[in-house]
Design a protein around this motif. Structure first.
Motif: not given
Length: 369
Positions: A226-241
């Motif tokens: 796949i080319y990219w994986l988009e927004e797998p988790i809550a969008h505002e959790d930058y640390e987890a992302s």
């Protein structure tokens, strides 16, 4: 003396809004909802030079269009009385709405005013918006985001073939089925249907997963190319992302929910993703987009767009790290001149301004909000 650009800004005379429901050609089932029609809010901002700046936004829910329209009416009243630039309008309105909060429907209202003002400015100069922003016209890489929602594999295969008839060479697939096995079955159905090495597949989870599950599924999906994986988790959790991005080889994409360019800076500093994709109606309009583009460029991060492809095409032309345009045809139901696709690329309008003008005959056929 002209009351427009020669005085350093525009004098706003009036604003009109219209909300409409646009039926989709492809039902869009995501992990969050099943979407069959989208609410769009249309804005006409008339200045004292007699030029009308236009903009529209996807409002997510009909009530969103109502709320944004109310904010717009109040915001324009705050700007009347003197010549003002989009930049100054952003500062003034952000201050006036600070206690309510410049987010959600307020942010979108302010973005729409900004987009309409920039459209009028470009019209008054007689140039396309992209040229006013200092860029050259160019075809843009785009992926088809109109369909491939959650559905049975055989239907996904058929729809993928239909989408590729547009001429684009990339498509977005929504995932977030109850199990990884179902996600893989959906992806494999699309891949087998495409049967071409030159077609890219982006994957979007619409914030459906936990961090642990995102890593588990991401590791399996990255093996499928796949080319990219988009927004797998809550969008505002930058640390987890950021933790997910470190664990995966496939690039992570986030950004459609960025609230203003400050969010871009916070996400990049947190190393929350490999790519960013702001939404012009949430990032702060043209002014906010250009600030965000500077932040992305300074950090060497490729930047794509989210929805509203008609104006986003102009903005990507002026974005140093421009990546992919997200293509949907929703506004074809309201515009005189929809975007054109040629040789697998999207061509932005060469008309003065953003190229947005309403087709009144088409609008009469739509349900109003």
């Amino acid at each position: 003396m002209s009351s427009g650009l020669s005085m350093g800004g525009q004098r706003i005379r009036s604003l009109a809004t219209r909300g409409v429901m646009v039926p989709l050609k492809f039902t869009l089932g995501t992990s969050a909802a099943i979407v069959r029609a989208v609410p769009l809010l249309l804005v006409d901002l008339l200045n004292e030079d007699g030029v009308t700046g236009r903009a529209y936004a996807f409002c997510y829910r009909p009530s969103g269009a109502v709320a944004i329209s109310a904010h717009l009416s109040e915001a324009v009243d705050l700007l009347k009385g003197g010549a003002i630039t989009p930049f100054d309008a952003t500062l003034t309105l952000s201050r006036q709405f600070a206690l309510l909060g410049v987010t959600g429907s307020v942010r979108m209202a302010l973005s729409l005013i900004d987009m309409a003002m920039w459209d009028a400015m470009a019209q008054m100069q007689g140039v396309p918006l992209s040229s006013l922003l200092g860029s050259r016209p160019k075809p843009l890489m785009a992926y088809d985001s109109r369909g491939l929602g959650l559905m049975y594999p055989d239907r996904l295969a058929e729809e993928a073939q239909t989408l590729l008839e547009s001429g684009l060479r990339a498509i977005k697939l929504r995932l977030g089925y109850p199990s990884l096995a179902q996600d893989l079955a959906a992806l494999n159905a699309v891949r087998r249907s495409v049967f071409r090495d030159d077609v890219e597949i982006m994957v979007d989870y619409n914030q459906a997963l936990t961090s642990k599950e995102a890593i588990l599924r991401g590791r399996a999906l990255e093996k499928e190319g796949i080319y990219w994986l988009e927004e797998p988790i809550a969008h505002e959790d930058y640390e987890a992302s950021a933790a997910i991005a470190r664990e995966l080889a496939v690039p992570l994409q986030i950004g459609e929910n960025f609230n203003g360019p400050e969010s871009v800076l916070r996400a990049i500093k947190a190393q929350a993703s490999d790519y960013v994709m702001p939404d012009v109606a949430r990032i702060g309009g043209v002014t906010g987009w250009m600030h965000a583009a500077g932040i992305a460029a300074a950090h060497g991060i490729e930047m794509s767009s989210h929805l509203m492809p008609e104006i986003s095409a102009h903005l990507l032309c002026a974005t140093p790290t421009a990546h992919w345009l997200e293509y949907v045809d929703w506004a074809d139901a309201i515009l005189e001149e929809p975007l054109k696709i040629r040789d697998g690329m999207v061509l932005r309008s060469d008309r003065a301004g953003s190229g947005i003008s309403w087709d009144e005959a088409k609008l009469k056929r739509l349900q109003t909000i």
